[in-house]
Structures are given as C-alpha cells and as structure tokens.
Design a protein around this motif. Structure first.
Motif, PDB file in Angstrom:
ATOM      1  N   ASP A 291       0.827  -1.209   0.000  1.00  0.00           N
ATOM      2  CA  ASP A 291       0.000   0.000   0.000  1.00  0.00           C
ATOM      3  C   ASP A 291       0.862   1.260   0.000  1.00  0.00           C
ATOM      4  O   ASP A 291       0.572   2.241  -0.700  1.00  0.00           O
ATOM      5  CB  ASP A 291      -0.923   0.017   1.220  1.00  0.00           C
ATOM      6  CG  ASP A 291      -2.042  -1.009   1.109  1.00  0.00           C
ATOM      7  OD1 ASP A 291      -2.312  -1.459  -0.023  1.00  0.00           O
ATOM      8  OD2 ASP A 291      -2.629  -1.365   2.141  1.00  0.00           O
TER       9      ASP A 291
ATOM     10  N   LYS B  34      -5.753   2.971   6.193  1.00  0.00           N
ATOM     11  CA  LYS B  34      -5.471   1.577   5.876  1.00  0.00           C
ATOM     12  C   LYS B  34      -4.572   0.955   6.940  1.00  0.00           C
ATOM     13  O   LYS B  34      -4.710  -0.230   7.277  1.00  0.00           O
ATOM     14  CB  LYS B  34      -4.797   1.469   4.510  1.00  0.00           C
ATOM     15  CG  LYS B  34      -5.710   1.735   3.327  1.00  0.00           C
ATOM     16  CD  LYS B  34      -4.960   1.516   2.030  1.00  0.00           C
ATOM     17  CE  LYS B  34      -5.856   1.772   0.821  1.00  0.00           C
ATOM     18  NZ  LYS B  34      -5.118   1.553  -0.453  1.00  0.00           N
TER      19      LYS B  34
ATOM     20  N   ASP C 189      -6.737   0.085   9.892  1.00  0.00           N
ATOM     21  CA  ASP C 189      -7.589  -1.068   9.554  1.00  0.00           C
ATOM     22  C   ASP C 189      -6.798  -2.367   9.661  1.00  0.00           C
ATOM     23  O   ASP C 189      -7.308  -3.379  10.167  1.00  0.00           O
ATOM     24  CB  ASP C 189      -8.144  -0.912   8.136  1.00  0.00           C
ATOM     25  CG  ASP C 189      -9.224   0.156   8.047  1.00  0.00           C
ATOM     26  OD1 ASP C 189      -9.815   0.495   9.089  1.00  0.00           O
ATOM     27  OD2 ASP C 189      -9.467   0.661   6.928  1.00  0.00           O
ATOM     28  N   ASN C 190      -5.568  -2.362   9.199  1.00  0.00           N
ATOM     29  CA  ASN C 190      -4.732  -3.555   9.298  1.00  0.00           C
ATOM     30  C   ASN C 190      -4.391  -3.894  10.744  1.00  0.00           C
ATOM     31  O   ASN C 190      -4.295  -5.062  11.113  1.00  0.00           O
ATOM     32  CB  ASN C 190      -3.445  -3.366   8.491  1.00  0.00           C
ATOM     33  CG  ASN C 190      -3.626  -3.652   7.022  1.00  0.00           C
ATOM     34  OD1 ASN C 190      -3.634  -4.792   6.595  1.00  0.00           O
ATOM     35  ND2 ASN C 190      -3.795  -2.594   6.238  1.00  0.00           N
TER      36      ASN C 190
END
Length: 554
Positions: A153, A166, A169-170
């Motif tokens: 990413d 992101k 979220d991970n």
C-alpha cells in the motif's frame, strides 16, 4: 487448561484461555470475549465454571446460541471439542490445550476428530498468560501478511489521507483485542489526530484520546506498553485516561529518518480490562510504525515536490507578469539614445525602471528599488509602476509628481515597505533634464567635453524614500545635456554585488568602468553590467540589478 479457539468470524485464528469462573461473550466492549458482529447481542452468552466443569447459557440473545448445531435453551455442559456457534462466529471448546496436529493430519487439513464445521486452514496459537488477563494471539503468518500488505500500500500511494486509515484497519485485523486506533501527528507544535477509528463504527463519534500518553511517547521518543493505563503510575492517574476508558494500551512514536525525532504516534488501546497487549504485540507495532513513518515522510516529500512545482509555475507566471510592466522597447527620439538592463536575483524582484513618453517631446525616466525581495516586493513594484505613470502624466512639475506618488503610497497603508526612486524628466527639444531623488543612488552625468563625470544631485537634495514620511516636499535640479553627454542611473544591486571574498563592487568599481573611454549610453551600460558579472562570478546574486542610460548622440 480450558480454552476457546476462534475458528471462524471476527477473531478467527486466535485463542482465549478460560481463566475466570464467568466468561461473557457478546458485542459489548466490557464483555470478556468481544465478538464484533452487528448480529451478536451486547451480552449474548455466558460460560460458567462450576466445580471444574464449564457450562454455557444463552442470555436471551436475538439470534440464539448453538452447541454442535443444537440451540442452547438451558444451561448446557461443554465437552472437549464442542463447537459453539454465535451468529457467524464459530468457536471450539477444549478442556485442555490441544496437541499440535500430526504431519499426516496437517496434510488432510486437520486432526482426526475434526468435523465439517472446522476451518481446515486455521492454525491455533496461544501465549502463556498470568493472573486473569486474556491474551489474543495472532498467527505469525498473519503478521507477515499484514506487514507485506502495508508495504505494498505504501509503495502504491503518496496520499496520506488514503494511506493512514489503511494502516489502522490492518492493525484491527492483527490486534483482535484493540477497540480503538489512532494515528496522531505533531504539526506546528500541536497534536493533530489524522486517523481515529473504532472497531465498532458506532463508537467513532468519540474522537478523544489521552494527550498524556501521546505526549509522553513523543517527548521520550520511546514506545509505551501498559497492561492497565488507569493504574499506571507513569501517567499520573490522568483523568483523560479514565474518560477515554483506556485499559491496555500501546503507543509507538513515528520517528523521522533524518532527525531521529518523533513527529507523531500510532496508538491502539482496549476498553476491556481482561484483554492485554504483550511485548510481542509491541514489537509488531514498532515494525508497523517504522513503515508508517517512512510512508508519511515520503508522502510529505512528494507533496512538497508537487507544491514546489506548482510554486515554480506560479513564480514563472509572476515573472512574466512583472516583465510585462517594463518597457518593451527603448525610446528613439532623434539625436538621443536610450538603453536599459534588468535582472532579478530570484524569479521575481523589486527593481523597477520605465520610460514614459509625454507630450511635447518629453520623456519621464524612472528607476526604483523596492525594499525586500520576492513576490511582496514585485507586487509593490507593480503598483509603483502604475502610480508613477499616473502622477507623471497628470502633474507638469516632476517634484510635485513625486510628492503625489509618495501620497498614494501612504494612502495604500504600506507603512512597512519603502521604495527608493530616481526620477528624470528629459526634454529632447531643449536638451534639458530635471532630476528628483527619493533616497536613491544619485545619477552620474558624463560630460564628453571634459571626459569626466559629475554628480548633479547633492546629498542635501536627496529626499526620503517613498513611503517613509508624508508631507515633506521633494526638491528638483535641472541641467543641460551637450552633444555626447549621457546620464547613468542604477540600483544598489550594482554597487553591492559581492565576489567570493564577500567584497562589494562599490562605487569604485563603477568609476573604474566609466574611465574606459567611449561613453555612449549602450556601451557604458554594457561595460558596467559585464564588469559586475565578472566581479560576482561564481556567486549567487545578492540583489536585483537594474541599469538605465540615456544621452545625446555626439
């Protein structure tokens, strides 16, 4: 040691040891085992230990609790390897820690007594725990997958607003016990939360975080791990920690590669006092923070380059606009020659010159220098250029025109800026020129008859720069130009041009150039500019350079 193994659902791939006599499963953050699925009731089911045996009861949930596909309607004894289903979550109950699968069982995807509900891809993992704390352990392969995904990413985007969410979220995928995640950056001395996420979306309206924890992490430049922040003496029992319901917490600094100083943090914390982060969790978060710090700095660098490119385009346009204010061509009245040179030290500058044609064979000659450099100086130069044309065209007396120009600058309220100005009014019919000086370097007049220069404007006749004082009239002086005579005006970028030894070109350099013979305006100006360039060779321009010459042909 009894435990629950999460086979499918929110906490898939993790295990929880059953250490308490009462274990509540549900969506509520205070539950012993949190199942973050909307269909799960806030307090869905309870497992009780009674005389060494474990029993499960449904707590009047909306969607029911099932053991081995049978709905639980009363207290039900749990036996080894029972399957508990709560909505889409499937858990295995073990009366003791299960043995690792044998090689032939791994080939088949599980142990010999697994049924069809068992997810054959699941590998169970457990860390030893002490006291009553519950430890959720994520498989090593999941951690590596998360780091690889983050690396991918980060390589694909320079947009911080897309990248940072992101990352959090991970973190939720790996740290199953985490209830909230933050990425907070230090900007202009203030803590600015860039990402605020809750595992349950309905909790995201609460954006509070403990500044005590974050500030300590940044100030010490060290990662923090606490099993229970509410009782951690390092945080002085901060009220913000209690208000945010922070229990176990990890806070890791984002450290700049170039300075080694923290410019933000990544933080995750739990609300459940039984769900604890471990040292291994902290090591993983440190790895994530290292990747995130690089990504943030790269994104900022990319943004800076884009911004700089945009600024360069704007400055290029500003330069073109500024040059449009300067004369496109030199006047060519019979018997006279005009010449000028302009070069700014940066993209835009504060020097100014103009030739203003007037009725009756007259020409206004202006040269000025705005205090300062860059865009502000260029903007003021543009205003002076316009106002000077207006005043010279509307006032027949040059001294009164400069008085009016000073008034216009005062009325504009630019009291923190000033402009030096040298003004001349040439009549090509009478060969007379009138000078007014507003704090500028005085003009030099070359007399061909004597092959020498004179200073027509004395120190007493030099007035204040424009914008410095109001109500003080400017004085003028008049002289005649004979055949071959010429006038030289320039800004202090000439005299203050520096060489590698930091020595100015000075007026001595100017006079040395002017002693070289033929003093026709163009030759005079070109020689002076060339001498200054040679003096400052290899040095960054110190100031804008402007030269104006005009005179009678010999």
């Amino acid at each position: 040691m009894a435990l629950l193994n999460f086979i499918k659902g929110a906490n898939q791939g993790t295990s929880v040891e059953l250490l308490d006599d009462k274990i509540i499963l549900g969506r509520n953050a205070d539950c012993t085992v949190v199942l973050n699925v909307p269909a799960v009731s806030r307090e869905h089911a309870v497992i009780r230990r009674i005389q060494g045996k474990f029993y499960i009861e449904d707590m009047k949930s909306r969607n029911g609790t099932f053991v081995n596909s049978k709905e639980v309607t009363a207290r039900t004894l749990l036996k080894d390897n029972d399957r508990i289903k709560i909505c889409d979550n499937l858990l295995a109950f073990y009366e003791k820690t299960p043995r690792p699968p044998l090689p032939d069982e791994m080939k088949r995807g599980g142990t010999a007594n697994e049924d069809d509900d068992r997810d054959s891809s699941t590998v169970e993992a457990m860390l030893p725990s002490s006291g009553s704390k519950q430890v959720l352990v994520t498989q090593t392969s999941d951690k590596l997958a998360m780091l690889l995904e983050l690396g991918t990413d980060m390589a694909q985007t320079f947009d911080i607003d897309q990248l940072l969410p992101k990352i959090v979220d991970n973190l939720f995928q790996v740290f199953r016990q985490a209830d909230r995640g933050f990425i907070i950056l230090m900007e202009d001395g203030k803590l600015i939360p860039k990402v605020i996420k809750a595992r349950r979306p309905d909790d995201e309206s609460d954006s509070r975080f403990s500044r005590k924890i974050v500030q300590r992490c940044i100030d010490t430049n060290q990662a923090l791990l606490s099993e229970d922040a509410t009782s951690d003496q390092r945080f002085d029992l901060s009220q913000s920690i209690a208000d945010c319901k922070i229990r176990s917490v990890m806070c890791v600094p984002l450290v700049s590669r170039s300075t080694g100083v923290a410019f933000g943090v990544v933080q995750v914390h739990t609300h459940n006092r039984l769900m604890k982060f471990t040292e291994d969790d902290l090591k993983l978060l440190l790895s994530v923070a290292a990747l995130a710090a690089v990504a943030v700095e790269n994104a900022r660098m990319h943004e800076s380059l884009i911004s700089r490119a945009g600024l360069e385009r704007d400055l290029k346009l500003a330069q073109q606009v500024q040059l449009s204010f300067l004369p496109k061509r030199f006047p060519q009245p019979p018997g006279y020659e005009f010449w000028a040179y302009y070069e700014s030290a940066s993209e835009v500058g504060g020097d100014y010159y103009d030739f203003i044609p007037l009725p009756g064979g007259r020409f206004g000659v202006m040269i000025g220098d705005v205090a300062g450099k860059g865009v502000p100086a260029a903007l003021l130069m543009a205003k002076i250029s316009s106002d000077a044309r207006f005043t010279v065209l509307t006032e027949s007396n040059l001294a009164q025109a400069i008085d009016k120009l000073n008034e216009l600058m005062q009325e504009a309220g630019m009291l923190d800026r000033f402009v030096t100005l040298g003004a001349g009014l040439l009549d090509v019919n009478t060969h007379e020129v009138v000078f007014v000086n507003a704090g500028h370097l005085p003009p030099l007049v070359y007399r061909k008859e004597t092959n020498d220069f004179e200073d027509p404007v004395t120190r007493d006749m030099s007035g204040f720069p424009l914008g410095v004082s109001e109500g003080i009239p400017y004085e003028s002086c008049k002289l005649s130009l004979g055949p071959g005579d010429a006038v030289l005006l320039f800004t202090d970028g000439i005299t203050e041009a520096k060489n590698r030894d930091d020595a100015d070109f000075h007026m001595r350099g100017v006079r040395a150039v002017l002693s070289q013979g033929d003093m026709a305006p163009k030759i005079m100006g070109e020689r002076l500019v060339a001498a200054v360039k040679q003096h400052a060779l290899g040095c960054k321009p110190h100031d804008d350079i402007t030269v104006v010459c005009f005179g009678r042909q010999g």
